[in-house]
Enzyme design. Structure first.
Site, PDB file in Angstrom:
ATOM      1  N   ASN A 164     -38.692 -31.927  -2.074  1.00 22.60           N
ATOM      2  CA  ASN A 164     -38.618 -31.100  -0.915  1.00 22.60           C
ATOM      3  C   ASN A 164     -39.901 -30.069  -1.064  1.00 22.60           C
ATOM      4  OD1 ASN A 164     -38.273 -28.401   0.502  1.00 22.60           O
ATOM      5  ND2 ASN A 164     -35.937 -28.927   0.462  1.00 22.60           N
ATOM      6  N   HIS A 167     -41.465 -25.168   0.196  1.00 23.74           N
ATOM      7  CA  HIS A 167     -42.314 -24.054  -0.050  1.00 23.74           C
ATOM      8  C   HIS A 167     -43.604 -24.045  -0.175  1.00 23.74           C
ATOM      9  CE1 HIS A 167     -38.431 -22.184  -1.108  1.00 23.74           C
ATOM     10  NE2 HIS A 167     -38.251 -23.332  -1.801  1.00 23.74           N
ATOM     11  N   ARG A 175     -49.751 -16.324   4.689  1.00 24.08           N
ATOM     12  CA  ARG A 175     -50.908 -16.106   5.544  1.00 24.08           C
ATOM     13  C   ARG A 175     -51.209 -16.240   6.796  1.00 24.08           C
ATOM     14  NH1 ARG A 175     -55.981 -14.789   2.227  1.00 24.08           N
ATOM     15  NH2 ARG A 175     -55.071 -13.165   1.042  1.00 24.08           N
ATOM     16  N   HIS A 200     -36.589 -28.912   5.363  1.00 25.73           N
ATOM     17  CA  HIS A 200     -35.662 -28.316   6.018  1.00 25.73           C
ATOM     18  C   HIS A 200     -36.035 -27.446   7.189  1.00 25.73           C
ATOM     19  CE1 HIS A 200     -31.873 -25.249   5.615  1.00 25.73           C
ATOM     20  NE2 HIS A 200     -32.009 -25.954   6.938  1.00 25.73           N
ATOM     21  N   ARG A 202     -35.588 -25.323   9.530  1.00 19.99           N
ATOM     22  CA  ARG A 202     -34.741 -24.056   9.899  1.00 19.99           C
ATOM     23  C   ARG A 202     -34.681 -23.581  11.379  1.00 19.99           C
ATOM     24  NH1 ARG A 202     -31.804 -20.850   6.141  1.00 19.99           N
ATOM     25  NH2 ARG A 202     -31.731 -21.467   4.166  1.00 19.99           N
ATOM     26  N   ARG A 206     -38.866 -20.598   9.161  1.00 25.03           N
ATOM     27  CA  ARG A 206     -39.468 -19.391   8.324  1.00 25.03           C
ATOM     28  C   ARG A 206     -40.294 -20.277   7.293  1.00 25.03           C
ATOM     29  NH1 ARG A 206     -34.579 -18.196   4.225  1.00 25.03           N
ATOM     30  NH2 ARG A 206     -33.570 -17.688   6.315  1.00 25.03           N
ATOM     31  N   THR A 258     -30.315 -22.205   1.116  1.00 29.81           N
ATOM     32  CA  THR A 258     -29.084 -22.675   1.260  1.00 29.81           C
ATOM     33  C   THR A 258     -27.866 -22.087   0.225  1.00 29.81           C
ATOM     34  OG1 THR A 258     -30.568 -24.794   2.032  1.00 29.81           O
ATOM     35  CG2 THR A 258     -27.826 -24.922   1.968  1.00 29.81           C
ATOM     36  N   GLY A 370     -37.097 -29.202  -5.179  1.00 34.18           N
ATOM     37  CA  GLY A 370     -38.135 -28.677  -4.452  1.00 34.18           C
ATOM     38  C   GLY A 370     -38.827 -27.446  -5.332  1.00 34.18           C
TER      39      GLY A 370
HETATM   40  N1  PXP Z   1     -30.789 -29.918  -1.623  1.00 33.82           N
HETATM   41  C1  PXP Z   1     -30.619 -28.959  -0.364  1.00 33.82           C
HETATM   42  C2  PXP Z   1     -29.484 -29.276   0.565  1.00 33.82           C
HETATM   43  C3  PXP Z   1     -31.286 -27.817  -0.310  1.00 33.82           C
HETATM   44  O1  PXP Z   1     -31.197 -27.108   0.823  1.00 33.82           O
HETATM   45  C4  PXP Z   1     -32.430 -27.466  -1.113  1.00 33.82           C
HETATM   46  C5  PXP Z   1     -33.146 -26.305  -0.928  1.00 33.82           C
HETATM   47  O2  PXP Z   1     -34.059 -26.321   0.205  1.00 33.82           O
HETATM   48  C6  PXP Z   1     -32.603 -28.475  -2.139  1.00 33.82           C
HETATM   49  C7  PXP Z   1     -31.829 -29.518  -2.320  1.00 33.82           C
HETATM   50  C8  PXP Z   1     -33.674 -28.171  -3.124  1.00 33.82           C
HETATM   51  O3  PXP Z   1     -33.450 -27.181  -3.861  1.00 33.82           O
HETATM   52  P1  PXP Z   1     -34.421 -26.627  -4.871  1.00 33.82           P
HETATM   53  O4  PXP Z   1     -35.485 -26.185  -3.838  1.00 33.82           O
HETATM   54  O5  PXP Z   1     -34.004 -25.384  -5.472  1.00 33.82           O
HETATM   55  O6  PXP Z   1     -34.862 -27.578  -5.821  1.00 33.82           O
END
Ligand code: PXP
Length: 400
Positions: A164, A167, A175, A200, A202, A206, A258, A370
């Site tokens: 994921n 981030h 920034r 994701h 959203r 964000r 989430t 992620g």
């Molecule tokens: N799975 C889902 C459904 C999530 O919402 C997230 C967070 O975006 C993740 C996995 C990954 O979580 P993390 O970023 O804590 O590894």
């Protein structure tokens, strides 16, 4: 209980993956209904096995494997009279000979060692190819059958790592400029071995935005998993975008990430409709749920292809007892979903310490990770952070 390995040889010219051999031996013991017994596996060199071969079998030179069944007759200790000892005995293997055989047969050293362990174990269970031709044939067939089952067992499928990259976009958006770019990050993740990319989109945008998902759809070479709330605007985007799959998650504006799984049981109608829309567009649907039987059953009932089990409570547990309890919930829910024919993913909060146990569950197909990887990337670089996590997942999940 289980297999106990001891290395009695010079390991400078090869690396023995003891954990892998241990898991394969445990699997072999389970198949032979002796999982509650102990077996000792000693890996030696040619010199040591030659000595044993000469001492106990009156034969000259090295051999590949020797088995010594545990004999209660020779055990006069008090303990064996008071409790039933579940000792199978010793399997002794020359790694040097195994290595030569592996080269000749063009298989890996670990595969050859697995075959020799299988052979040794069958001896400990009373089979003996030296007794007659018929027994030799029967033992050979049993060995072949066990190895082929091991290769094809669900435990032999490697768990995939999907990454994921939300981030990366979080840092960019802090920034308000164009760097770092989650699209470039996704490419690096794939080059380092990720099996899929998760983002994701959203409602409040964000982190990941519309431009990101558009470019990612064009550039992802593995699989694109779009996480989303089941709301009208995002459903429209997903239907046009056609990611390889979507993961439906609950979405609240105020949450940092989430928080919990979907209450599938409580909104079957709405979710079933979204699944049907996605199905029509050829997009598989996963439902992000807490590891509870009720949610698994509801996900199955409304036709989801996948469930993603929420690992957050397992990762956040502050005591070993709580963590174990949460792990057992995940293992049970994964088993139940798998038995129902659902495909099972897992994720949320997994890091470099908590991932291995979840990856080792042979019911789980893919992990979505992620934050931990992007955090580590700040220190060691994204390529290395992905490779390290992939190694953990690989080491934990594959037994063949
Ligand atoms: N799975 C889902 C459904 C999530 O919402 C997230 C967070 O975006 C993740 C996995 C990954 O979580 P993390 O970023 O804590 O590894």
């Amino acid at each position: 209980m289980g297999a106990h390995f001891t290395l009695h040889c010079d390991t400078s010219s090869f690396r023995i993956n003891e954990k892998l051999l241990q898991r394969r031996t445990a699997w072999l013991m389970l198949q032979n209904h002796v999982a509650d017994h102990d077996v000792s596996v000693l890996l030696v060199d040619d010199e040591e096995i030659s000595w044993l071969n000469n001492q106990y079998r009156n034969k000259q030179g090295p051999t590949n494997v020797l088995s010594f069944p545990f004999s209660h007759e020779n055990d006069h200790s008090d303990i064996s009279h008071t409790i039933a000892l579940k000792e199978l005995g010793d399997i002794i293997i020359s790694v040097e000979t195994a290595q030569e055989e592996a080269c000749k047969l063009k298989v890996s050293l670990h595969d050859r060692l697995t075959w020799l362990i299988t052979h040794g174990l069958l001896h400990l269970l009373g089979h003996d190819h030296e007794r007659s031709e018929n027994e030799a044939l029967a033992m050979w067939e049993l060995e072949k059958d066990l190895i082929s089952k091991l290769q094809n067992s669900r435990s032999s499928q490697m768990t995939h790592l999907a990454i994921n990259v939300d981030h990366v976009a979080t840092v960019r958006n802090a920034r308000g400029i164009t760097e770092p770019d989650p699209v470039a990050a996704a490419a690096i993740c794939e080059l380092a071995g990720a099996a899929g990319i998760v983002v994701h989109l959203r409602e409040d945008r964000r982190h990941i935005n519309d431009r990101d998902v558009r470019l990612l759809r064009e550039t992802i070479k593995t699989r694109m998993n779009l996480e989303m709330g089941a709301n009208k605007e995002i459903i429209e985007i997903a239907l046009n975008l056609k990611p390889d799959m979507v993961t439906l998650v609950p979405e609240k504006r105020q949450e940092l990430t989430t928080e919990g799984g979907l209450n599938v049981a409580g909104q079957k109608k709405k979710l079933a409709k979204t699944i049907q829309q996605m199905d029509k567009a050829g997009i598989s649907v996963s439902l992000f749920i807490d590891p509870e039987a009720k949610q698994v059953k509801a996900a199955h009932a409304i036709g989801a292809t996948y469930v993603e089990l929420h690992t957050g409570r397992y990762c956040d547990a502050t005591t070993e007892t709580d963590r174990e309890k949460e792990y057992q919930f995940i293992a049970a829910a994964a088993e139940e979903a798998y038995q129902m024919g659902l495909r099972v993913n897992a994720g949320h909060g997994l890091d470099y310490q908590t991932t291995a146990r979840i990856a080792a569950l042979d019911t789980i197909e893919e992990l979505s990770i992620g934050h931990a990887i992007i955090t580590r990337a700040v220190y060691v670089g994204l390529d290395q952070a992905v490779r390290e996590m992939k190694q953990i997942v690989r080491d934990a999940s594959i037994i063949y």
